[in-house]
Design a protein around this motif. Structure first.
Motif, PDB file in Angstrom:
ATOM      1  N   TYR A   8       7.488   9.721  -9.603  1.00 31.44           N
ATOM      2  CA  TYR A   8       5.797   9.222 -10.195  1.00 31.44           C
ATOM      3  C   TYR A   8       4.958   9.392  -9.133  1.00 31.44           C
ATOM      4  O   TYR A   8       5.202   8.983  -7.941  1.00 31.44           O
ATOM      5  CB  TYR A   8       6.113   7.877 -10.506  1.00 31.44           C
ATOM      6  CG  TYR A   8       7.331   7.540 -11.808  1.00 31.44           C
ATOM      7  CD1 TYR A   8       6.632   7.816 -13.104  1.00 31.44           C
ATOM      8  CD2 TYR A   8       8.578   7.060 -11.337  1.00 31.44           C
ATOM      9  CE1 TYR A   8       7.115   7.578 -14.180  1.00 31.44           C
ATOM     10  CE2 TYR A   8       9.331   7.059 -12.603  1.00 31.44           C
ATOM     11  CZ  TYR A   8       8.770   7.471 -13.976  1.00 31.44           C
ATOM     12  OH  TYR A   8       9.585   7.084 -14.975  1.00 31.44           O
ATOM     13  N   ALA A   9       4.001   9.922  -9.482  1.00 31.20           N
ATOM     14  CA  ALA A   9       3.000  10.292  -8.426  1.00 31.20           C
ATOM     15  C   ALA A   9       2.145   9.110  -7.819  1.00 31.20           C
ATOM     16  O   ALA A   9       1.273   9.530  -6.818  1.00 31.20           O
ATOM     17  CB  ALA A   9       1.811  10.911  -9.311  1.00 31.20           C
ATOM     18  N   HIS A  10       2.064   7.995  -8.471  1.00 30.65           N
ATOM     19  CA  HIS A  10       1.406   6.813  -8.076  1.00 30.65           C
ATOM     20  C   HIS A  10       2.220   6.125  -7.106  1.00 30.65           C
ATOM     21  O   HIS A  10       1.835   5.053  -6.397  1.00 30.65           O
ATOM     22  CB  HIS A  10       0.879   5.765  -9.184  1.00 30.65           C
ATOM     23  CG  HIS A  10      -0.222   6.690  -9.822  1.00 30.65           C
ATOM     24  ND1 HIS A  10      -0.763   5.994 -11.000  1.00 30.65           N
ATOM     25  CD2 HIS A  10      -0.508   7.577  -9.881  1.00 30.65           C
ATOM     26  CE1 HIS A  10      -1.593   6.690 -11.531  1.00 30.65           C
ATOM     27  NE2 HIS A  10      -1.798   7.738 -10.774  1.00 30.65           N
ATOM     28  N   PHE A  11       3.246   6.476  -6.709  1.00 32.74           N
ATOM     29  CA  PHE A  11       4.315   5.791  -5.462  1.00 32.74           C
ATOM     30  C   PHE A  11       4.115   6.873  -4.374  1.00 32.74           C
ATOM     31  O   PHE A  11       4.369   7.934  -4.270  1.00 32.74           O
ATOM     32  CB  PHE A  11       5.690   5.715  -6.013  1.00 32.74           C
ATOM     33  CG  PHE A  11       5.625   4.588  -7.023  1.00 32.74           C
ATOM     34  CD1 PHE A  11       5.173   3.487  -7.034  1.00 32.74           C
ATOM     35  CD2 PHE A  11       6.729   5.097  -8.086  1.00 32.74           C
ATOM     36  CE1 PHE A  11       5.178   2.327  -8.150  1.00 32.74           C
ATOM     37  CE2 PHE A  11       6.857   4.216  -9.266  1.00 32.74           C
ATOM     38  CZ  PHE A  11       6.138   2.807  -9.194  1.00 32.74           C
ATOM     39  N   ASP A  12       3.811   5.977  -3.114  1.00 28.23           N
ATOM     40  CA  ASP A  12       3.695   6.810  -1.924  1.00 28.23           C
ATOM     41  C   ASP A  12       4.954   6.239  -0.837  1.00 28.23           C
ATOM     42  O   ASP A  12       4.931   5.114  -0.426  1.00 28.23           O
ATOM     43  CB  ASP A  12       2.440   6.539  -1.003  1.00 28.23           C
ATOM     44  CG  ASP A  12       1.261   6.822  -1.826  1.00 28.23           C
ATOM     45  OD1 ASP A  12       1.168   8.117  -2.056  1.00 28.23           O
ATOM     46  OD2 ASP A  12       0.425   6.025  -2.136  1.00 28.23           O
ATOM     47  N   ILE A  13       5.893   7.122  -0.807  1.00 27.72           N
ATOM     48  CA  ILE A  13       7.056   6.827  -0.009  1.00 27.72           C
ATOM     49  C   ILE A  13       6.550   7.144   1.488  1.00 27.72           C
ATOM     50  O   ILE A  13       6.422   8.315   1.849  1.00 27.72           O
ATOM     51  CB  ILE A  13       8.371   7.857  -0.497  1.00 27.72           C
ATOM     52  CG1 ILE A  13       8.652   7.261  -1.957  1.00 27.72           C
ATOM     53  CG2 ILE A  13       9.596   7.298   0.444  1.00 27.72           C
ATOM     54  CD1 ILE A  13       9.734   7.947  -2.550  1.00 27.72           C
ATOM     55  N   VAL A  14       7.006   6.260   2.404  1.00 29.91           N
ATOM     56  CA  VAL A  14       6.766   6.623   3.785  1.00 29.91           C
ATOM     57  C   VAL A  14       8.012   6.345   4.509  1.00 29.91           C
ATOM     58  O   VAL A  14       8.791   5.224   4.546  1.00 29.91           O
ATOM     59  CB  VAL A  14       5.896   5.462   4.348  1.00 29.91           C
ATOM     60  CG1 VAL A  14       5.678   5.540   5.787  1.00 29.91           C
ATOM     61  CG2 VAL A  14       4.581   5.688   3.792  1.00 29.91           C
ATOM     62  N   MET A  15       8.691   7.452   5.146  1.00 30.99           N
ATOM     63  CA  MET A  15       9.946   7.289   5.741  1.00 30.99           C
ATOM     64  C   MET A  15       9.574   6.697   6.950  1.00 30.99           C
ATOM     65  O   MET A  15       8.712   6.636   7.507  1.00 30.99           O
ATOM     66  CB  MET A  15      10.425   8.662   5.985  1.00 30.99           C
ATOM     67  CG  MET A  15      10.399   9.542   4.596  1.00 30.99           C
ATOM     68  SD  MET A  15      11.507   8.631   3.431  1.00 30.99           S
ATOM     69  CE  MET A  15      13.304   8.347   4.340  1.00 30.99           C
ATOM     70  N   ASP A  16      10.792   6.459   7.947  1.00 30.09           N
ATOM     71  CA  ASP A  16      10.756   5.583   9.120  1.00 30.09           C
ATOM     72  C   ASP A  16       9.861   6.593  10.023  1.00 30.09           C
ATOM     73  O   ASP A  16      10.254   7.865  10.195  1.00 30.09           O
ATOM     74  CB  ASP A  16      12.157   5.670   9.669  1.00 30.09           C
ATOM     75  CG  ASP A  16      12.866   4.555   8.768  1.00 30.09           C
ATOM     76  OD1 ASP A  16      12.437   3.609   8.331  1.00 30.09           O
ATOM     77  OD2 ASP A  16      14.276   4.539   8.626  1.00 30.09           O
ATOM     78  N   GLY A  17       9.149   6.143  11.050  1.00 33.40           N
ATOM     79  CA  GLY A  17       8.452   6.847  11.913  1.00 33.40           C
ATOM     80  C   GLY A  17       7.092   7.687  11.232  1.00 33.40           C
ATOM     81  O   GLY A  17       6.338   8.261  12.087  1.00 33.40           O
TER      82      GLY A  17
ATOM     83  N   GLY B 153       0.772  -1.194   0.018  1.00 37.50           N
ATOM     84  CA  GLY B 153       0.113  -0.195   0.135  1.00 37.50           C
ATOM     85  C   GLY B 153       0.909   1.133   0.081  1.00 37.50           C
ATOM     86  O   GLY B 153       0.270   2.573  -0.119  1.00 37.50           O
ATOM     87  N   CYS B 154       2.111   1.103  -0.047  1.00 34.06           N
ATOM     88  CA  CYS B 154       3.162   2.130  -0.111  1.00 34.06           C
ATOM     89  C   CYS B 154       4.394   1.787   0.037  1.00 34.06           C
ATOM     90  O   CYS B 154       4.594   0.560  -0.344  1.00 34.06           O
ATOM     91  CB  CYS B 154       2.935   3.153   1.339  1.00 34.06           C
ATOM     92  SG  CYS B 154       3.418   2.061   2.714  1.00 34.06           S
ATOM     93  N   LEU B 155       5.455   2.704  -0.114  1.00 37.02           N
ATOM     94  CA  LEU B 155       6.937   2.248  -0.352  1.00 37.02           C
ATOM     95  C   LEU B 155       7.720   2.550   0.815  1.00 37.02           C
ATOM     96  O   LEU B 155       7.867   3.709   1.194  1.00 37.02           O
ATOM     97  CB  LEU B 155       7.586   2.809  -1.486  1.00 37.02           C
ATOM     98  CG  LEU B 155       6.974   2.583  -2.995  1.00 37.02           C
ATOM     99  CD1 LEU B 155       7.719   3.460  -3.838  1.00 37.02           C
ATOM    100  CD2 LEU B 155       7.072   1.179  -3.357  1.00 37.02           C
ATOM    101  N   HIS B 156       7.812   1.768   1.937  1.00 36.07           N
ATOM    102  CA  HIS B 156       8.381   2.003   3.141  1.00 36.07           C
ATOM    103  C   HIS B 156       9.918   2.219   2.920  1.00 36.07           C
ATOM    104  O   HIS B 156      10.479   1.597   2.023  1.00 36.07           O
ATOM    105  CB  HIS B 156       8.349   0.895   3.944  1.00 36.07           C
ATOM    106  CG  HIS B 156       6.857   0.613   4.599  1.00 36.07           C
ATOM    107  ND1 HIS B 156       6.297   1.743   5.629  1.00 36.07           N
ATOM    108  CD2 HIS B 156       5.987  -0.122   4.303  1.00 36.07           C
ATOM    109  CE1 HIS B 156       5.020   1.058   5.871  1.00 36.07           C
ATOM    110  NE2 HIS B 156       4.825   0.210   5.318  1.00 36.07           N
ATOM    111  N   ALA B 157      10.453   3.109   3.603  1.00 34.87           N
ATOM    112  CA  ALA B 157      11.975   3.353   3.453  1.00 34.87           C
ATOM    113  C   ALA B 157      12.892   2.112   3.461  1.00 34.87           C
ATOM    114  O   ALA B 157      13.693   1.849   2.799  1.00 34.87           O
ATOM    115  CB  ALA B 157      12.280   4.442   4.508  1.00 34.87           C
TER     116      ALA B 157
ATOM    117  N   ALA C  50       3.456   7.655   9.439  1.00 36.97           N
ATOM    118  CA  ALA C  50       2.465   6.759   9.415  1.00 36.97           C
ATOM    119  C   ALA C  50       2.053   6.582   7.440  1.00 36.97           C
ATOM    120  O   ALA C  50       2.176   7.311   7.007  1.00 36.97           O
ATOM    121  CB  ALA C  50       1.180   7.545   9.926  1.00 36.97           C
ATOM    122  N   PRO C  51       1.699   5.303   7.419  1.00 40.73           N
ATOM    123  CA  PRO C  51       1.482   4.848   6.052  1.00 40.73           C
ATOM    124  C   PRO C  51      -0.081   5.418   5.381  1.00 40.73           C
ATOM    125  O   PRO C  51      -0.606   5.872   6.482  1.00 40.73           O
ATOM    126  CB  PRO C  51       1.212   3.390   6.249  1.00 40.73           C
ATOM    127  CG  PRO C  51       0.947   3.096   7.478  1.00 40.73           C
ATOM    128  CD  PRO C  51       1.567   4.072   8.210  1.00 40.73           C
TER     129      PRO C  51
END
Length: 567
Positions: free
Chosen positions: A91-100, A63-67, A102-103
């Motif tokens: 790219y707009a359809h990728f959701d990057i989620v950094m450490d800490g 559901g996202c791209l975790h770091a 929330a997705p």
């Protein structure tokens, strides 16, 4: 004075007397994340050109791209983390989620804010959905989704939702309708019953020569129907003249606001398109073919995946291996060289030309690039003869055009009509006239970048070469019809905001120019000299057609709709 022991370089680095850092520099790979990535990739190759495909796997699964998954993917693919991150963040359809962090919520609703949908009330829909839907749903605005004739459009996760309302979107979410249904289409069996693939088999059997096919296309006058309009037969001949190995790239990334014709062909008659693909690959002797499909068309992806497998199982593609590649939400990848970069697993940044793709294209090889609609007509032209195609047309023009018509008409949709038909004829004969209560005021003849013309100029034949004297382009033949209810200043602002969002940022004239244009256009009164100066700079200095054509709507408002400037 003796040197300080702390900085005494006389100590040999390998002596063991100097303590190294407790941990290696940089982000450390999480073993659990690496195991998850390896399990997800399975037997897939860790090739550089498959980076975007692997990012899709992660995005779809988690559901996202975790770091930590990005770091693990970089390790698995033997890439620097920065290479993976710069592609994922482009790219707009990728959701990057950094450490800490929330997705994102489990469900995302994208509401189209492009011109046709804004005319149908998408701005109010976006605001209302943000207020009404719960915390488990993310609501975001999005660019054109290829459903302009069924506006307003929304996408619930991967499912396109047409004629969207608060009630219908809420009901779809409640019913779990987040995956697109597959529309009815002509499958392989029925296509072959009606004579499909006979032409391809004749080519493969040597009953037709490559030169015969090219000559038929040249005599038909078929041109690139993605927007550029380059003669198709001539392009095929140019690529064949280059030394092999040669490649073939199919541009199915239509993202021009107002355009949805390729979606129509892929959803209804995909094998007519695929036969054109296979014939083109045979003509230029391309060992490999890449179809690049926009990510907004998941239903088309499902169709192509199943039908390509059927084609291969039937032994119809012995001469060219077909790869299906998925875009990730970037309008710029409709530009042919940006598409090539994306196929190679990179950011979609347009290349400088020359060299042209026919000489140095995909992976540095001579590459043929064609649009979906262009390839759709190949079979009919060769089987029926070029005279059949040239016998179509009006007002001195030849051939057929597929118009995507949206906006203030009674019956919007895909209209296959003679080349050279006028906007007025198109509206009256193919669209049932104007929508009730609306009077014809103006139109976009070629999508967001094609400019705007007033209703008084609706008798110009719509074709390549006819609109350029008026500063407009037919482009992909996306006709958006506007009425007396529409403010042309607001129309132009909508289009410039689209270009601002979709600029790849590579060149300053486009990146900074679109931003400055939007700021100038939000003022109560337009600074015309400054806008004209900005237009000149962007047109002359931008690398690709996005920046070069972005100011076309502004030029046409200043020229033809001055009464709206005073309102």
């Amino acid at each position: 004075m003796p040197p300080s022991p702390q900085h005494d370089r006389r100590i040999h680095p390998g002596s063991g007397r100097r303590r190294g850092p407790d941990h290696p520099k940089g982000r450390q790979i999480d073993p659990a994340a690496l195991a998850e990535v390896q399990a997800l990739l399975g037997e897939r190759e860790p090739r550089r050109d498959l980076l975007i495909e692997h990012l899709h796997l992660l995005q779809d699964h988690f559901g996202c791209l975790h770091a930590h998954h990005l770091a693990a993917l970089a390790e698995e693919m033997r890439l620097a983390l920065v290479e993976v991150y710069e592609v994922a963040s482009f790219y707009a359809h990728f959701d990057i989620v950094m450490d800490g962090e929330a997705p994102p919520p489990p469900i995302t609703v994208r509401v189209c804010d492009s011109l046709s949908c804004e005319l149908a009330g998408s701005a109010r829909l976006l605001a209302d959905l943000e207020d009404r839907l719960g915390d488990g749903v993310r609501v975001v605005r999005a660019p054109c989704m290829g459903g302009c004739d069924k506006a307003p459009m929304a996408a619930i996760d991967h499912a396109l939702h047409e004629h969207a309302t608060i009630r219908s979107v809420s009901a779809a979410i409640g019913a779990g309708e987040t995956h697109p249904p597959t529309p009815e289409f002509i499958g392989l069996y029925n296509y072959r019953v009606e004579g499909g693939y006979h032409l391809l088999q004749a080519c493969l059997a040597g009953e037709r020569t490559r030169d015969q096919v090219i000559e038929a296309l040249e005599h038909s006058g078929l041109r690139g129907l993605g927007g550029a309009g380059f003669p198709t037969g001539r392009k095929w001949r140019f690529v064949r003249q280059e030394a092999g190995p040669r490649l073939f790239a199919v541009n199915a990334d239509e993202g021009e606001p107002g355009t949805f014709k390729d979606r129509y062909f892929l959803e209804t008659d995909p094998h007519r398109f695929l036969e054109g693909v296979l014939i083109a690959g045979w003509v230029i002797e391309a060992a490999e073919t890449y179809i690049y499909l926009r990510d907004e068309y998941p239903q088309c992806l499902a169709i192509l995946e199943s039908e390509l497998a059927a084609v291969e199982a039937a032994g119809l593609a012995p001469h060219s291996k077909i790869h299906l590649r998925r875009g990730a939400g970037a309008y710029i990848c409709g530009e042919e060289t940006a598409m090539l970069e994306s196929i190679e697993g990179k950011r979609g940044l347009p290349r400088h030309k020359p060299p042209f793709p026919s000489q140095v294209g995909l992976f540095g090889r001579p590459t043929l690039i064609n649009n979906v609609e262009t390839l759709f007509w190949v079979r009919d032209i060769i089987e029926k003869g070029p005279e059949w195609f040239t016998g179509q047309g009006r007002n001195g023009r030849k051939g057929l055009r597929t118009f995507s018509v949206s906006g203030r008409v009674h019956d919007p949709g895909v209209k296959i009509a003679p080349a050279g038909i006028t906007a007025r004829q198109l509206i009256d004969e193919f669209c049932g006239g104007m929508a009730e209560g609306h009077h014809f005021k103006g139109y976009l003849p070629g999508g967001a970048s094609g400019g705007m013309l007033p209703a008084a100029m609706a008798d110009i034949p719509l074709d390549f070469g006819t609109l350029e004297p008026e500063g407009c382009l037919i482009g992909s033949a996306a006709v958006v019809v506007l009425s007396d209810k529409d403010d042309m200043k607001a129309v132009a602002l909508n289009l410039l905001r689209f270009f601002e969002d979709e600029s790849c940022g590579q060149c300053t004239p486009c990146r900074a120019g679109t931003e400055k244009a939007v700021k100038l256009m939000t003022m109560p009164h337009w600074d015309e000299p400054l806008l004209q100066e900005l237009t000149q700079v962007m047109s002359d200095a931008s690398i690709c057609g996005l920046g070069q054509a972005a100011m076309n709507p502004v030029k046409q408002v200043l020229k033809h709709f001055r009464e709206d400037l005073k309102a």
